[in-house]
Write a protein that holds these residues in place. Structure first.
Motif: not given
Length: 192
Positions: A10, A79, A139, A165
């Motif tokens: 990610r 995403e 994502h 993240y």
């Protein structure tokens, strides 16, 4: 063809972190890029593939240059598109609508947005182009869709995987007899 690793990472923290960014191109924060670069150093891959959004593309370009490998930009790794919710703080949305979406993203996709099935189809197609060890920077939704495609995860199982993240989800995949088919996949690591 024998098994090979795919590492799904990610992107690091973007500007406007915590919002439903979807297809919005929120630039990455410097700390987010640095986290991705650091986490990639111990991974085995011969190519970097990234979403076309800068929060994934920017660290991918640095990692590929540092490693001396090919960097492919692929919009299929974006995403989920949140439609009219793009850029919204989830706390500002009607709680009942948001709950229905989280519970059944196919039956109640974001208004004007993408369904879970459509996201999975995009990711399945993107996975089909991978034929060698890869680092894919994308994502959280795309990573969960990859788990659905490769491991058969349902929506609830996908939500159960914490992907902050910079998280890295590593899998060993076995290609099928036809291009873009997978005979199997196994999760081999999660760094969060």
């Amino acid at each position: 063809m024998s098994a090979f690793p795919i590492h799904l990472m990610r992107h690091g923290a973007p500007q406007l972190a915590g919002r439903l960014l979807g297809h919005l191109d929120a630039p990455p924060e410097a700390e987010g890029i640095a986290l991705c670069v650091e986490r990639a150093r111990g991974l085995d891959f011969t190519q970097v593939v990234t979403s076309d959004l800068s929060r994934a593309r920017a660290p991918g370009a640095i990692i590929a240059a540092e490693r001396g490998v090919r960097h492919a930009v692929d919009g299929r790794w974006r995403e989920l598109h949140f439609g009219r919710w793009e850029g919204a703080d989830p706390a500002s949305l009607p709680a009942a609508d948001l709950a229905r979406f989280w519970d059944d993203p196919d039956g109640f996709p974001p208004p004007g947005g993408e369904s879970w099935t459509d996201l999975r189809a995009r990711i399945r197609d993107g996975l089909g182009d991978l034929a060698e060890p890869a680092l894919v920077i994308c994502h959280a939704g795309a990573m969960r869709a990859a788990l659905a495609v490769l491991c058969g995860f349902d929506v609830r199982q996908g939500w159960a995987v914490d992907l902050p993240y910079g998280a890295v989800l590593s899998l060993r995949v076995w290609p099928g007899e036809q291009p873009s088919e997978w005979a199997g996949a196994q999760m081999t690591g999660l760094i969060s």
